[in-house]
Design a protein around this motif. Structure first.
Motif, short mmCIF file in Angstrom:
data_model
loop_
_atom_site.label_atom_id
_atom_site.label_comp_id
_atom_site.label_asym_id
_atom_site.label_seq_id
_atom_site.Cartn_x
_atom_site.Cartn_y
_atom_site.Cartn_z
N VAL A 41 0.86 -1.17 0.00
CA VAL A 41 0.00 0.00 0.00
C VAL A 41 0.90 1.23 0.00
CG1 VAL A 41 -1.75 1.28 1.29
CG2 VAL A 41 -1.84 -1.22 1.22
N PHE A 86 -2.90 6.15 -3.94
CA PHE A 86 -3.74 4.98 -3.74
C PHE A 86 -3.63 3.96 -4.87
CE2 PHE A 86 -5.90 8.97 -2.41
CZ PHE A 86 -5.30 9.02 -1.16
N ASN A 87 -3.27 4.42 -6.07
CA ASN A 87 -3.03 3.50 -7.18
C ASN A 87 -4.20 2.56 -7.49
OD1 ASN A 87 0.10 3.59 -5.84
ND2 ASN A 87 -0.16 4.05 -8.01
N LEU A 88 -5.42 3.05 -7.34
CA LEU A 88 -6.56 2.24 -7.76
C LEU A 88 -6.77 2.44 -9.26
CD1 LEU A 88 -8.93 3.11 -4.79
CD2 LEU A 88 -7.62 1.00 -5.11
N ASN A 127 -12.03 -3.21 -8.47
CA ASN A 127 -10.63 -3.07 -8.05
C ASN A 127 -10.23 -4.18 -7.09
OD1 ASN A 127 -8.71 -0.64 -8.66
ND2 ASN A 127 -10.79 0.20 -8.83
N PRO A 187 -13.25 5.16 -7.97
CA PRO A 187 -12.32 5.72 -6.98
C PRO A 187 -12.42 7.25 -6.84
CG PRO A 187 -11.23 3.99 -8.18
CD PRO A 187 -12.58 4.14 -8.82
N GLN A 241 -10.39 5.84 -0.31
CA GLN A 241 -9.60 5.20 -1.37
C GLN A 241 -8.46 4.37 -0.78
OE1 GLN A 241 -8.58 7.43 -5.02
NE2 GLN A 241 -9.82 9.08 -4.19
N GLN A 242 -7.83 4.92 0.25
CA GLN A 242 -6.71 4.18 0.83
C GLN A 242 -7.20 2.90 1.51
OE1 GLN A 242 -3.94 3.70 0.06
NE2 GLN A 242 -2.47 5.01 1.10
N ALA A 301 -7.62 0.43 -1.14
CA ALA A 301 -6.31 -0.10 -1.53
C ALA A 301 -5.87 -1.19 -0.55
CB ALA A 301 -5.27 1.02 -1.60
N ARG A 308 -7.93 -4.26 -1.28
CA ARG A 308 -7.45 -4.90 -2.50
C ARG A 308 -6.23 -5.76 -2.22
NH1 ARG A 308 -5.25 -1.32 -7.37
NH2 ARG A 308 -3.93 -0.69 -5.64
N ALA A 309 -5.30 -5.24 -1.42
CA ALA A 309 -4.11 -6.03 -1.08
C ALA A 309 -4.52 -7.26 -0.24
CB ALA A 309 -3.10 -5.17 -0.32
N PRO A 328 1.35 5.34 4.15
CA PRO A 328 -0.03 5.22 3.65
C PRO A 328 -0.92 6.39 4.01
CG PRO A 328 0.29 3.83 5.58
CD PRO A 328 1.65 4.34 5.20
#
Ligand SMILES: Nc1ncnc2c1ncn2[C@@H]1O[C@H](COP(=O)(O)OP(=O)(O)OP(=O)(O)O)[C@@H](O)[C@H]1O
Ligand SMILES: [Mg+2]
Length: 258
Positions: free
Chosen positions: A98, A102-104, A113, A150, A158-159, A162, A165-166, A179
């Motif tokens: 992370v 946020f890289n979504l 996502n 997002p 959003q974070q 993220a 998602r991980a 983060p």
């Protein structure tokens, strides 16, 4: 003793999960990681701090091989990091990351996502992936946002997506690189709370952060880096009350008194 530290100490430590041995890395003439040795136990929470440019992000990025190393070894669960191909994709899934940003995927919904990696890397079937994604989104407190994009969410939301998602990949270890540092102040705690919860549940975590409150309450160990080296490692109580090196004293005086 606070509830948090009782729970934290109760987390069973069952051997080494991540090991860096004699790791060296250069960017051209710059020696960014210098003889780094670091052993992280299963269930351990390690907070990495240090001045800007000391190599904290690079250290994180070598652990999931976003950066290669020049010398030394890195193992996860006893296995050296794979060089490429499908093995590398699997490693990246085992090592959740992370970042500050946020890289979504902007053109996919929150739900999509969190499903994507499960479908592509883990080959989970669609129904199971969706169920898991919804459960994880609930867990990080954004279940009601599943069908949004997002850009329709706050930074803190959003974070948390993220993070979900991980987590959807069932990672063995989670790396967090600052983060909360791109977040508005009122959103920092909602992300730290999720991380705090993960730590309590026994997730192995490496966290680069300037949030010293988090370090004090969630970390088993603080690692202090300067100029590409690990200068000190100690439990947070010990590190914050009695830093040994002048570099650490100087760093702490700057971040704790402004
Ligand atoms: N891709 C790259 N190419 C060249 N130099 C790089 C690259 N990435 C990082 N560096 C340099 O390596 C050093 C360590 O960078 P790194 O990002 O790991 O530091 P950091 O401790 O995370 O700093 P910050 O607290 O500012 O995030 C810095 O001097 C940086 O400029
Ligand atoms: Mg960094």
């Amino acid at each position: 003793m606070s509830e948090v530290s009782v729970t934290k100490d109760a987390v069973e430590k069952t051997g080494e999960l991540v090991a860096l041995t004699g790791v060296n890395k250069h960017f051209g003439a710059l020696h960014v990681l210098q003889d780094v040795n670091l052993s992280i136990a299963r269930g351990e929470v390690v907070v990495v701090i240090g001045p800007s440019g000391s190599g904290k992000s690079t250290l994180c990025r070598t652990i999931n091989r976003l950066e290669t190393i020049d010398a030394g070894t890195i193992t996860i669960d006893g296995n050296p990091l794979p060089q490429e191909g499908r093995e590398l994709a699997r490693l990246r899934a085992d090592v959740g990351m992370v970042f500050q940003s946020f890289n979504l995927f902007a053109h996919k919904t929150v739900l999509q996502n969190v499903m994507l990696g499960q479908l592509k890397v883990r080959k989970t079937d669609k129904k199971a992936a969706e169920e898991k994604a919804r459960a994880l989104l609930d867990r990080v407190g954004v279940g009601t946002q599943a069908d949004k994009y997002p850009s329709q969410l706050s930074g803190g939301q959003q974070q948390r997506v993220a993070i979900a998602r991980a987590l959807a990949m069932d990672p063995k270890v989670m790396l967090f690189d600052e983060p909360t540092s791109a977040l508005d102040p009122e959103m920092i705690n909602e992300v730290l709370d999720v991380m705090q919860q993960l730590a309590r549940e026994g997730m192995t975590m490496v966290v680069v952060t300037h949030e010293m409150g988090f370090a004090r309450s969630a970390a088993n160990r603080v690692v202090f880096m300067a100029d590409g080296r690990i200068l000190e490692e100690a439990p947070p109580e010990q590190f914050f009350s009695n830093p040994r090196s002048d570099r650490a004293k100087d760093f702490l005086s700057k971040i704790l008194h402004h």
